[in-house]
Each structure stands twice: as structure tokens, then as C-alpha cells.
Design a protein around this motif. Structure first.
Motif, PDB file in Angstrom:
ATOM      1  N   LEU A 170       1.005  -1.238  -0.004  1.00  0.00           N
ATOM      2  CA  LEU A 170       0.047  -0.083  -0.127  1.00  0.00           C
ATOM      3  C   LEU A 170       0.785   1.353  -0.092  1.00  0.00           C
ATOM      4  N   TYR A 171       0.513   2.071  -0.854  1.00  0.00           N
ATOM      5  CA  TYR A 171       1.160   3.671  -1.065  1.00  0.00           C
ATOM      6  C   TYR A 171       0.255   4.634  -0.799  1.00  0.00           C
ATOM      7  N   ARG A 172       0.575   5.575   0.103  1.00  0.00           N
ATOM      8  CA  ARG A 172      -0.539   6.475   0.137  1.00  0.00           C
ATOM      9  C   ARG A 172      -0.548   7.553  -0.890  1.00  0.00           C
ATOM     10  N   CYS A 173      -1.691   8.088  -1.430  1.00  0.00           N
ATOM     11  CA  CYS A 173      -1.624   8.797  -2.536  1.00  0.00           C
ATOM     12  C   CYS A 173      -1.380  10.210  -2.023  1.00  0.00           C
ATOM     13  N   GLU A 174      -1.104  11.411  -3.024  1.00  0.00           N
ATOM     14  CA  GLU A 174      -0.431  12.527  -2.538  1.00  0.00           C
ATOM     15  C   GLU A 174      -1.750  13.226  -1.915  1.00  0.00           C
ATOM     16  N   SER A 175      -3.192  12.899  -2.040  1.00  0.00           N
ATOM     17  CA  SER A 175      -4.245  13.480  -1.227  1.00  0.00           C
ATOM     18  C   SER A 175      -4.002  13.135   0.298  1.00  0.00           C
ATOM     19  N   GLY A 176      -3.392  12.161   0.399  1.00  0.00           N
ATOM     20  CA  GLY A 176      -3.250  11.689   1.756  1.00  0.00           C
ATOM     21  C   GLY A 176      -4.508  10.956   2.474  1.00  0.00           C
ATOM     22  N   PHE A 177      -5.322  10.679   1.821  1.00  0.00           N
ATOM     23  CA  PHE A 177      -6.649  10.058   2.182  1.00  0.00           C
ATOM     24  C   PHE A 177      -7.016   8.697   1.518  1.00  0.00           C
ATOM     25  N   ARG A 178      -6.321   8.442   0.333  1.00  0.00           N
ATOM     26  CA  ARG A 178      -6.680   7.061  -0.177  1.00  0.00           C
ATOM     27  C   ARG A 178      -5.140   6.426  -0.574  1.00  0.00           C
ATOM     28  N   PHE A 179      -5.366   5.181  -0.845  1.00  0.00           N
ATOM     29  CA  PHE A 179      -4.154   4.261  -0.969  1.00  0.00           C
ATOM     30  C   PHE A 179      -4.003   3.835  -2.434  1.00  0.00           C
ATOM     31  N   HIS A 180      -2.975   3.558  -3.035  1.00  0.00           N
ATOM     32  CA  HIS A 180      -2.548   3.153  -4.152  1.00  0.00           C
ATOM     33  C   HIS A 180      -1.800   1.765  -3.929  1.00  0.00           C
ATOM     34  N   THR A 181      -2.390   0.536  -4.586  1.00  0.00           N
ATOM     35  CA  THR A 181      -2.021  -0.637  -4.403  1.00  0.00           C
ATOM     36  C   THR A 181      -1.080  -1.156  -5.466  1.00  0.00           C
ATOM     37  N   LYS A 182       0.070  -1.884  -5.164  1.00  0.00           N
ATOM     38  CA  LYS A 182       0.891  -2.454  -6.089  1.00  0.00           C
ATOM     39  C   LYS A 182       1.198  -3.984  -5.637  1.00  0.00           C
ATOM     40  N   LEU A 183       1.423  -4.791  -6.823  1.00  0.00           N
ATOM     41  CA  LEU A 183       1.602  -6.103  -6.506  1.00  0.00           C
ATOM     42  C   LEU A 183       3.182  -6.224  -6.350  1.00  0.00           C
ATOM     43  N   GLY A 184       3.880  -6.921  -5.453  1.00  0.00           N
ATOM     44  CA  GLY A 184       5.230  -7.104  -5.438  1.00  0.00           C
ATOM     45  C   GLY A 184       5.505  -8.673  -5.088  1.00  0.00           C
ATOM     46  N   ASP A 185       6.763  -8.600  -4.940  1.00  0.00           N
ATOM     47  CA  ASP A 185       7.503 -10.001  -4.539  1.00  0.00           C
ATOM     48  C   ASP A 185       7.185 -11.190  -5.732  1.00  0.00           C
ATOM     49  N   PHE A 186       7.884 -10.970  -6.772  1.00  0.00           N
ATOM     50  CA  PHE A 186       7.829 -11.612  -7.898  1.00  0.00           C
ATOM     51  C   PHE A 186       8.911 -12.950  -7.878  1.00  0.00           C
ATOM     52  N   GLY A 187       9.137 -13.353  -6.831  1.00  0.00           N
ATOM     53  CA  GLY A 187       9.993 -14.512  -6.688  1.00  0.00           C
ATOM     54  C   GLY A 187       9.704 -15.821  -7.311  1.00  0.00           C
ATOM     55  N   MET A 188       8.356 -16.233  -7.372  1.00  0.00           N
ATOM     56  CA  MET A 188       7.783 -17.180  -8.096  1.00  0.00           C
ATOM     57  C   MET A 188       7.272 -17.121  -9.331  1.00  0.00           C
ATOM     58  N   TRP A 189       7.792 -15.791 -10.155  1.00  0.00           N
ATOM     59  CA  TRP A 189       7.326 -15.327 -11.295  1.00  0.00           C
ATOM     60  C   TRP A 189       7.851 -16.134 -12.387  1.00  0.00           C
ATOM     61  N   GLY A 190       7.092 -16.446 -13.449  1.00  0.00           N
ATOM     62  CA  GLY A 190       7.663 -17.263 -14.570  1.00  0.00           C
ATOM     63  C   GLY A 190       6.594 -17.748 -15.465  1.00  0.00           C
ATOM     64  N   SER A 191       7.289 -18.078 -16.645  1.00  0.00           N
ATOM     65  CA  SER A 191       6.188 -18.456 -17.616  1.00  0.00           C
ATOM     66  C   SER A 191       5.174 -19.357 -17.423  1.00  0.00           C
ATOM     67  N   GLN A 192       3.974 -19.555 -17.827  1.00  0.00           N
ATOM     68  CA  GLN A 192       3.061 -20.483 -17.808  1.00  0.00           C
ATOM     69  C   GLN A 192       3.563 -21.719 -18.260  1.00  0.00           C
ATOM     70  N   LYS A 193       4.290 -21.935 -19.169  1.00  0.00           N
ATOM     71  CA  LYS A 193       5.037 -22.983 -19.831  1.00  0.00           C
ATOM     72  C   LYS A 193       5.852 -23.753 -18.564  1.00  0.00           C
ATOM     73  N   GLU A 194       6.602 -22.831 -17.945  1.00  0.00           N
ATOM     74  CA  GLU A 194       7.643 -23.357 -16.952  1.00  0.00           C
ATOM     75  C   GLU A 194       6.671 -23.994 -15.785  1.00  0.00           C
ATOM     76  N   ALA A 195       5.541 -23.087 -15.416  1.00  0.00           N
ATOM     77  CA  ALA A 195       4.822 -23.726 -14.685  1.00  0.00           C
ATOM     78  C   ALA A 195       4.226 -24.952 -14.640  1.00  0.00           C
ATOM     79  N   GLU A 196       3.606 -25.010 -15.893  1.00  0.00           N
ATOM     80  CA  GLU A 196       3.223 -26.482 -16.351  1.00  0.00           C
ATOM     81  C   GLU A 196       4.068 -27.586 -16.147  1.00  0.00           C
ATOM     82  N   GLU A 197       5.468 -27.442 -16.696  1.00  0.00           N
ATOM     83  CA  GLU A 197       6.411 -28.273 -16.632  1.00  0.00           C
ATOM     84  C   GLU A 197       6.891 -28.520 -15.280  1.00  0.00           C
ATOM     85  N   GLN A 198       6.946 -27.666 -14.282  1.00  0.00           N
ATOM     86  CA  GLN A 198       7.175 -27.960 -12.939  1.00  0.00           C
ATOM     87  C   GLN A 198       5.834 -28.857 -12.304  1.00  0.00           C
ATOM     88  N   TRP A 199       4.601 -28.481 -12.742  1.00  0.00           N
ATOM     89  CA  TRP A 199       3.469 -29.147 -12.180  1.00  0.00           C
ATOM     90  C   TRP A 199       3.680 -30.610 -12.584  1.00  0.00           C
TER      91      TRP A 199
END
Length: 310
Positions: A170-199
Motif C-alpha cells: 500500500l502506498y498513500r496517494c498525494e491527497s493523503g486520504f487514499r491508498f494506491h495498491t501495487k503487486l510485489g515479490d515476484f520470486g515465484m514469477w515465471g512463464s506459464q509453460k515453465e509452471a506447467e512443466e514444474q507441475w
């Protein structure tokens, strides 16, 4: 100078480490200030300053250092750094400023957030439905859509594979009253093909509680990330940090207490037991969420007409 030594040796005086491909940034580590820790890593607060302007306040960042510099941990950090470079300009993905991966030391430097969604829920942070839709869900869908439609290095669509409150920042917007949301921690990120092979080799990445109910029968796909996002939305709407003991066994009747919430139909579909009944694309889920948002605005407009202003 070693980054780990800088953290261990830092006293009142700042320690400085060069980062960046051309050494254009200096990482200033003051007296160690741990801001978070997990099973696998510890996070410190620091600042990035430009080499030519060392007296400037700089950019607030955090440095994530794994507890054990294992081969698996290094692989996760490599993915996180690679994804950070690739998605550097995305407004809904946590920015990665750099890092290092070696047998001697490993770390990653990212922008500092106000809090994680997990901490927000733990402290009783409650959001009205409209803000849930706008600040959280649509922003996260933007991030996932970019990942799912990405043909990075011609490897086809990619998956995040670890969507959960711990990895939503969560990151506070410049207005100070709202949040902006971001997705992080891409440690498991990878191609769908790679995920299927691991599965196929019975290797499944991610957090078990956020895995799909049919993970043993159906390989990972964009639908898997959207199922995990559905569980996150459930936690926000139900105002709980803790999932049910067996979230994969959740049935439509378990969602009945949330029936009056405009997001209820979306939760029913996102958390369906079978992959064929769930969302298959971010566009499909966004369409239903925008419809819920429109319904909520209409309901609020009717309410304002019925309640005269004093």
C-alpha cells in the motif's frame, strides 16, 4: 564494500554502497532499522541517493536480505530482480531498483511502501466496498493483466504464482486520504509453460493456502492467480487477516454472510471449486467488477436522493 557488511557494521554514521549498472546510485544505510521479516528474509530501511548529489534526501527504499543464502533463495531473488527490470514502469507493480545475487551475498532493493495488505488487515484496517473496488481490485487486475499477457523473451504468458496479502503493498496517494495498491515479490514469477512443466514434475510454487482446489488435477494458469486474488478480495470484504482452515473447501454457502456486498457474485465465481467455473482472464473479472462498481454508484445515488441534506 559488501552490502551485508554495511548492514552489520552500520552504527550512527551512514555506510554507503554503490548500486546501479554505472554506480549512478549510492545506497545509504543508517543505523540498521528492521521494518519487516518473514520465514525467508529480513527487510531493512535505507535510502538511494544519486552519486552526483550525495547530500540530497534521496529515495526511501527497503533492502530484502534472505536469512539463508540458499540456491532456491538465490533463484527467487534472481526472478524478482529480472521481473523488476522488465516491469519497471508499471504503476501497479512494486519498483525494483537493483540487487545482487551470489553465493557470498544476495539482496534486492525495492521502493518503500506504507504497509502490506496483511499488516493493514491485522491492524483492523477496514475499507468501504467502493474503495475496495477502486484502490485494490482494479489496480491488482492491471498488474496481473500485464503479467498474463506478457510474451517476455518469447516465452509466452507469465504468472505471478504468489498473490496474497503479504505481497500486496500500500502506498498513500498525494491527497493523503487514499491508498494506491501495487503487486510485489515476484520470486515465484515465471512463464506459464515453465509452471506447467514444474507441475508435471509434482513441483508447485506459491503459498499452499492460496492454491486452487483442483491444483492436483489442473496445471497453473492465469485462473490460478485470479483464484488467489479472489481469496484476497474475500479477506478484505470479510475484514479478516485469517483464512478459513481449509480455504479450498469453501462453498457458495460459506459466502452467504457476504450476500449483500456487491462483490459477492464475483467471489462466488472467483472461488468456484472447478477451474471451468472460475475466471479465466483479467478482462472477464474486470468486467464483473466494473458492473458491481456501477451498481454501487447507482445505489448511492438513490440513497442520496432519499436522505435530504440538513
Amino acid at each position: 564494500m559488501s552490502l551485508l557488511l554495511a548492514i552489520d557494521d552500520a552504527k550512527e554514521r551512514p555506510q554507503i554502497v554503490e548500486v546501479g549498472e554505472q554506480g549512478e546510485y549510492l545506497l545509504v544505510l543508517y543505523k540498521p532499522q528492521q521494518v519487516a521479516s518473514s520465514v525467508n528474509s529480513i527487510v531493512y530501511r535505507a535510502r538511494l541517493v544519486r552519486a552526483e548529489e550525495p547530500e540530497e534526501p534521496g529515495i526511501p527504499v527497503v533492502v530484502k536480505v534472505p536469512f539463508e543464502n540458499t540456491r532456491y533463495g538465490r533463484s527467487c531473488l534472481e526472478r524478482e530482480i529480472e521481473a523488476g527490470k522488465h516491469y519497471a514502469d508499471h504503476p501497479s507493480i512494486v519498483r525494483v531498483y537493483g540487487g545482487k545475487v551470489s553465493k557470498r551475498e544476495s539482496y534486492v532493493i525495492t521502493e518503500e511502501a506504507k504497509a502490506t495488505l496483511k499488516l493493514f488487515l491485522r491492524k483492523g484496517g477496514l475499507l468501504p466496498t467502493r474503495q475496495t473496488i477502486e484502490e485494490f481490485t482494479l489496480s491488482l487486475l492491471d498488474a496481473l493483466e500485464t503479467v498474463h499477457t506478457d510474451n517476455y523473451l518469447e516465452r509466452g504468458p507469465h504468472l505471478h504464482r504468489d498473490v496474497k496479502p503479504d505481497n500486496i503493498f500500500l502506498y498513500r496517494c498525494e491527497s493523503g486520504f487514499r491508498f494506491h495498491t501495487k503487486l510485489g515479490d515476484f520470486g515465484m514469477w515465471g512463464s506459464q509453460k515453465e509452471a506447467e512443466e514444474q507441475w508435471e514434475r509434482f513441483t508447485i510454487a506459491g503459498t499452499p493456502n492460496y492454491a486452487t482446489p483442483d491444483i492436483g488435477e489442473t496445471p497453473p494458469s492465469p485462473s490460478s492467480d485470479l483464484y488467489a486474488l479472489g481469496l484476497v478480495i474475500y479477506q478484505i470484504v470479510a475484514k479478516t487477516e485469517i483464512l478459513p482452515e481449509y480455504p479450498q473447501r469453501m462453498q457458495e454457502r460459506d459466502l452467504e454472510p457476504l450476500q449483500k456486498d456487491p462483490l459477492h457474485p464475483i467471489l462466488v465465481k472467483a472461488l468456484a471449486q472447478r477451474e471451468s467455473q472460475r475466471y479465466h482472464s483479467t478482462g472477464e473479472m474486470r468486467r464483473d467488477i466494473l458492473q458491481a462498481q456501477s451498481m454501487l454508484k447507482s445505489r448511492n445515488a438513490v440513497y442520496r436522493q432519499q436522505v435530504p441534506l440538513a
